[in-house]
Design a protein around this motif. Structure first.
Motif, short mmCIF file in Angstrom:
data_model
loop_
_atom_site.label_atom_id
_atom_site.label_comp_id
_atom_site.label_asym_id
_atom_site.label_seq_id
_atom_site.Cartn_x
_atom_site.Cartn_y
_atom_site.Cartn_z
N TRP A 134 2.29 -0.91 -16.76
CA TRP A 134 1.87 -0.08 -15.63
C TRP A 134 1.94 -0.88 -14.34
O TRP A 134 2.27 -0.35 -13.29
N TYR A 138 4.36 0.93 -12.01
CA TYR A 138 3.64 1.76 -11.04
C TYR A 138 2.80 0.98 -10.03
O TYR A 138 2.15 1.57 -9.20
N GLY A 152 -5.13 5.83 -10.93
CA GLY A 152 -4.72 4.43 -10.83
C GLY A 152 -5.41 3.72 -9.66
O GLY A 152 -5.71 4.34 -8.64
N PHE A 180 3.43 7.56 -10.84
CA PHE A 180 2.22 7.50 -11.68
C PHE A 180 1.53 8.86 -11.67
O PHE A 180 1.14 9.39 -12.72
#
Length: 222
Positions: A134, A138, A152, A180
Motif C-alpha cells: 500500500w 498508494y 488511508g 486508493f
C-alpha cells in the motif's frame, strides 16, 4: 555473515567509519564521479593525504587505513572479547526480561507520543500500519477500517521552510490517493508532521475533524 556483522558493529561503535576518521567519503565520491573503482581509489588517496596533513598525521593514506584496520582488530579481539567474558547467565536472563517487559512498555509509551499515537487517541478508533504494498502503490502509511471500507492516512514530516509547498505534495500524491479511494471506498488524508521544541506536532490539526467526518460518512451517517 556473522563475521561481517561483528566488523560492522565494531566499526560503528568506535566511529571508525565517521568523517573524523576516514573523511567525508560520500561527498568526495560525488566530487570524483568515478568511472572505475581505480579512479575512486586514486582520488580518495589524494583527498585523504590532504586530510591527514591537516590533522598533523604523518602516515601515508595506505598506512593510515591499515592502522584503522589494526585498531578495529584490537577493539574486537581485546575489548569486545573482555566484555563477552564478563557476561553471566543472570545478565542474559535479565536482558530477555527487560526486552519483553520494560523495553516493550517504554516502546509503547513512545509510540503513543508519536503522530500515529496522537491520531489514534484523538480519533478514538484503531489505526493499523498499512501493508508494504500500500505504501508503494498508494502512498499510505496507516489505515482505518470502517466495516468493509478503508480510510488511508499518510504522515508527511515537514519543516517550517517547507510549509508553503504543502499544496505541491497534495497535488503530487492525489493520483495514488484517488486510486486508493476507488479501490477501498475511503479517502486518504495527509497528516503533516512538524517538529516544535523537539516534539512532533500535527501541523494541520483540522485534518482530524475531516477524518472523523469521513468515518461517519462510511458508517452511513451524515
Amino acid at each position: 555473515m556473522a563475521k561481517e556483522w561483528i566488523l560492522n558493529m565494531a566499526t560503528n561503535r568506535w566511529g571508525l567509519n565517521k568523517k573524523n576518521s576516514v573523511g567525508p567519503v560520500s561527498q568526495w565520491i560525488r566530487e570524483c564521479s568515478p568511472k572505475t573503482i581505480k579512479d575512486w581509489e586514486q582520488f580518495y588517496y589524494r583527498k585523504l593525504a590532504d586530510f591527514l596533513k591537516s590533522k598533523g598525521i604523518s602516515l601515508s593514506p595506505k598506512e593510515y587505513l591499515e592502522d584503522l584496520g589494526r585498531k578495529l582488530y584490537v577493539k574486537i579481539t581485546e575489548v569486545i572479547q573482555a566484555e563477552i567474558e564478563e557476561v553471566t547467565e543472570e545478565d542474559c536472563i535479565q536482558y530477555i526480561y527487560n526486552l519483553v517487559i520494560n523495553r516493550t512498555y517504554d516502546g509503547y509509551l513512545t509510540e503513543i507520543r508519536t503522530i500515529y499515537g496522537r491520531l489514534q487517541r484523538d480519533l478514538g478508533v484503531e489505526i493499523k500500519p498499512a501493508p508494504d504494498k500500500w505504501d508503494r502503490l498508494y502512498n499510505v502509511d496507516f489505515y482505518i477500517q470502517v466495516d468493509d471500507k478503508y480510510i488511508g492516512l499518510q504522515i508527511k514530516p515537514i519543516t517550517y521552510e517547507q510549509t508553503p509547498e504543502i499544496y505541491k505534495w497534495k497535488e503530487w500524491l492525489s493520483k495514488t490517493h484517488k486510486k486508493f479511494e476507488e479501490k477501498f471506498g475511503g479517502k486518504v488524508f495527509i497528516v503533516f508532521s512538524i517538529k516544535k521544541d523537539n516534539k512532533k506536532e500535527i501541523y494541520n490539526p483540522e485534518v482530524i475533524e475531516e477524518i472523523k467526518k469521513e468515518i461517519e460518512r462510511l458508517k452511513g451517517g451524515k
